[in-house]
Scaffold this active site. Structure first.
Site, mmCIF file in Angstrom:
data_model
loop_
_atom_site.group_PDB
_atom_site.id
_atom_site.type_symbol
_atom_site.label_atom_id
_atom_site.label_comp_id
_atom_site.label_asym_id
_atom_site.label_seq_id
_atom_site.Cartn_x
_atom_site.Cartn_y
_atom_site.Cartn_z
ATOM 1 N N ALA A 1 0.840 -1.211 0.000
ATOM 2 C CA ALA A 1 0.000 0.000 0.000
ATOM 3 C C ALA A 1 0.865 1.247 0.000
ATOM 4 O O ALA A 1 1.243 1.760 1.052
ATOM 5 C CB ALA A 1 -0.946 -0.017 1.197
ATOM 6 N N ALA B 1 -0.670 10.876 -4.790
ATOM 7 C CA ALA B 1 0.728 10.441 -4.844
ATOM 8 C C ALA B 1 0.860 9.158 -5.643
ATOM 9 O O ALA B 1 0.745 8.061 -5.127
ATOM 10 C CB ALA B 1 1.278 10.235 -3.431
ATOM 11 N N SER C 1 -3.377 -3.423 -5.051
ATOM 12 C CA SER C 1 -3.616 -4.759 -5.603
ATOM 13 C C SER C 1 -3.649 -5.814 -4.504
ATOM 14 O O SER C 1 -2.909 -5.713 -3.523
ATOM 15 C CB SER C 1 -2.521 -5.109 -6.602
ATOM 16 O OG SER C 1 -2.410 -4.079 -7.551
ATOM 17 N N GLU D 1 3.816 -0.009 -11.186
ATOM 18 C CA GLU D 1 5.186 -0.259 -10.690
ATOM 19 C C GLU D 1 6.199 0.601 -11.449
ATOM 20 O O GLU D 1 7.321 0.193 -11.708
ATOM 21 C CB GLU D 1 5.516 -1.757 -10.702
ATOM 22 C CG GLU D 1 4.541 -2.528 -9.813
ATOM 23 C CD GLU D 1 4.937 -3.958 -9.498
ATOM 24 O OE1 GLU D 1 6.141 -4.242 -9.459
ATOM 25 O OE2 GLU D 1 4.022 -4.785 -9.276
ATOM 26 N N GLY D 2 5.772 1.822 -11.790
ATOM 27 C CA GLY D 2 6.613 2.764 -12.518
ATOM 28 C C GLY D 2 6.190 2.863 -13.966
ATOM 29 O O GLY D 2 6.227 1.874 -14.696
ATOM 30 N N THR D 3 5.760 4.067 -14.379
ATOM 31 C CA THR D 3 5.292 4.253 -15.756
ATOM 32 C C THR D 3 6.469 4.152 -16.732
ATOM 33 O O THR D 3 7.633 4.209 -16.329
ATOM 34 C CB THR D 3 4.658 5.654 -15.926
ATOM 35 O OG1 THR D 3 5.676 6.624 -15.629
ATOM 36 C CG2 THR D 3 3.476 5.853 -14.996
#
Lengths: 379, 257
Positions: A124, A130, A158, A363-365
């Site tokens: 989380a 954010a 998730s 998990e990061g663009t």
């Protein structure tokens, strides 16, 4: 230099494929469309020792290497991206920070049941304000005697509706920005933590994603993970590893798009011959196969770096960038190969197209991946 | 302790075989290998005897040294030990040759109670190796078995044979050899810990020299082509003249004469 998988890795790939044919493929469509969480298969995944693959057996894991884990995610995602993702969240996002930063006692209490699949874990971090800007989070943790009191709202978390334990990030000192962020272990059922309604997603629809609200949630002081102020580092290190997992998920999706395109183009007859004999189709499939193979090598290489104890942040970012963009682009092409039928629900390529998109975001663009890569190569 | 030997063959995974569209030649340069399907049932049955009766299980195969990977695959499915009879000459064996090598290797393993084989292999499916091996070892052979029970007190097995028109139940004293059908059990998918543990189990590497045998392959593949199916896309109704047309079409294609 050699490109050969070990005998064990080859066997695991064959075993995961057989498992997918038997248990995952037959329900993948229902998992997507209803949508529903594939709990019967999660139990089976635990029985196969696939929920804590790269962690030592003393902590309930299988004690295999990271590449074995990556191959497992790839093959599971090739059949059902939801299933691959459930394993990835548990292994990369919940187990990893406990394994790397947990005390012996925390590992025994939480890592062991997570690796054994007796419960699932959840990570989380993200908040409404954010996302990529992790440090902008508003959640707080205040020490009150022997307890931390957690408050805040987490978003897009998730596995949260089915989680047995949460790794929660909250600020213990707002004035320090990212350096004031800390990580906490919060068992599900602790008064004051609640996962909300399952969010209706475009893809990976069987994976449960929800808001997590912390309302004066009190946890014992010993549930601090690592040190106060170490949260940002824990989050970033966890995501570095997680990116190899998402690269593997994207790789599995892209491979499935290629499999489906090859199969369909050989079956579909137009102008008196299979469309696979037509050059426009051949070129699409050739590009697809090349990008899938490139993604595979980058992903396996990142996992190999991890296994060798070498730096892997740049390699993980490259793997995730290439594999996720390959998945997004070529699932689109796969629908093009299928024509009208590819646009219809129930066709695997239609599901793959929707499942692929998220791999460019979570998990990061892709943009963050480019920042990480540029930061590394321009250093 | 009940001592079980289970035999298996390492075969080409037929899912990887591709057929050249023009020549119908089989393209085998990228094929993978696997344990022959019914042999997996034999190994699973041995693993069940191991769980239920504490049987000791040895998996035996005859193959060229390049098949080494088959050992971990077999051992991850339960057997305590593998016996790998390997020599570069052990390719394209005729079933009687395979049975002779297996018999020599099994004699070298000391006493045994039960040998389990698949009914036939996924590639040749001659169904000969099991019965020939039993003959070489001079023990009874029970084929077409789809249910097997071990009677510990009497030290015998009760086997159900699935025949064309009936099920035959047979009681056999041990030692004996049994060939199994695929519906006898569902082979488990090995867990990851079983796969990782397989490499730690003992393997007897046996050469043909050690067995005092030498082989010239006597099976020669002179040609093998993929079967093709071409649809003629003819449609027939149910009228008398349609039926005559259908018969005419079958005659023309040489399906009937």
């Amino acid at each position: 230099m050699h490109f050969q998988l070990t005998e064990e890795q080859q066997l695991v790939r064959a075993n995961v494929r057989e498992f997918c044919q038997k248990y995952v493929e037959p329900i993948a469509d229902a998992v997507d469309q209803e949508p529903r969480f594939p709990s019967e298969n999660v139990k089976r995944l635990a029985e196969q020792d696939w929920l804590g693959i790269p962690y030592p057996q003393e902590y309930g894991g299988a004690g295999a290497d990271y590449l074995t884990y990556i191959i497992t995610i790839e093959e599971l995602s090739r059949a059902c991206a939801t299933t691959g993702f459930i394993v990835e969240v548990n292994t990369s996002l919940a187990c990893f920070p406990l394994y790397k930063f947990g005390t012996e006692e925390q590992k025994k209490k939480y890592l062991v049941p997570l690796c054994k699949g007796e419960m699932l874990g959840s990570f989380a971090l993200t908040e409404p304000g954010a996302g990529t800007d992790v440090a902008a989070g508003l959640s707080t943790a205040v020490l009150d005697g022997n307890e931390y009191v957690l408050n805040g709202t987490k978003m897009f978390i998730s596995n949260s509706p089915v989680a047995g334990v949460f790794i929660v990030f909250a600020s213990t000192d707002k004035s320090k920005g990212p350096k004031g962020l800390s990580a906490f272990i919060v068992p599900a059922g602790t008064p004051g933590i609640k996962a909300g309604e399952h969010q209706n997603k475009m893809g990976i629809r069987g994976a449960l994603t929800a808001e997590v609200v912390l309302n004066n949630c009190r946890i014992p002081k010993e549930n601090l993970l690592g040190q106060e102020g170490q949260g940002f580092k824990i989050a970033m290190m966890t995501l570095d590893g997680g990116r190899i997992g998402i690269a593997a998920q994207a790789l599995g999706i892209a491979q499935a798009a290629l499999d489906e395109s090859i199969r369909y183009s050989k079956e579909r007859v137009q102008f008196g011959k299979p469309i696979a004999s037509l050059q426009p189709i051949q070129w699409m499939i050739a590009d697809m196969a090349t990008d899938v193979e490139a993604s595979r090598f980058l992903t396996y290489y990142a996992a190999w770096c991890y296994d060798q104890g070498l730096p892997y942040a740049k390699e993980a970012a490259m793997a995730k960038l290439k594999a996720s963009e390959t998945a997004a682009h070529h699932t689109n092409r796969a629908i093009q190969v299928h024509g009208g039928i590819g646009y219809i629900k129930g066709q695997k390529v239609e599901r793959l197209f929707r499942d692929a998109k998220i791999t460019e975001i979570y998990e990061g663009t892709s943009e963050v991946m480019r920042m990480v890569i540029a930061g590394s190569v321009l250093r | 302790m009940l001592k079980v030997i289970t035999c298996f063959k390492w075969v080409i995974d037929e899912a990887d075989v591709k057929v050249d569209a023009n020549s119908r030649r089989l393209i085998l340069d990228r094929v993978g290998y696997k344990i022959s399907l019914y042999d997996r049932n034999a190994i699973e049955e041995a693993a069940l005897l191991q769980e239920r009766h504490g049987a000791g299980v040895v998996a035996v195969t005859v193959a060229p040294p390049t098949a080494k990977q088959c050992l971990k695959d077999a051992l991850s499915r339960g057997p305590d030990k593998a016996c790998f009879v390997n020599d570069p000459s052990l390719v394209e064996l005729e079933p009687a040759q395979t049975a002779a090598v297996l018999a020599a290797a099994i004699k070298g393993q000391g006493d045994f109670d039960l040998i389990l084989c698949g009914e036939g292999s996924s590639d040749l499916y001659t169904q000969q190796v099991g019965p020939a091996l039993a003959e070489k070892l001079n023990i009874p052979c029970v084929t077409y078995v789809n249910k097997l029970t071990y009677d510990e007190g009497e030290k015998r097995i009760i086997a159900e044979r699935k025949l064309d028109d009936c099920v035959e139940v047979i009681s056999v004293p041990l030692p004996a050899l049994v060939t199994v059908l695929p519906d006898i059990n569902t082979p488990r998918i090995p867990t990851l810990k079983q796969v990782l543990g397989a490499g730690k189990k003992p393997v007897d590497n046996i050469t043909l020299d050690a067995l005092g045998l030498a082989f010239e392959p006597c099976l020669q593949t002179t040609g093998i082509l993929g079967a093709t199916m071409e649809r003629r896309r003819l449609k027939f109704g149910a009228e008398a003249e349609d039926i005559r047309a259908a018969v005419g079409a079958l005659l023309k294609e040489g399906v009937i004469a």
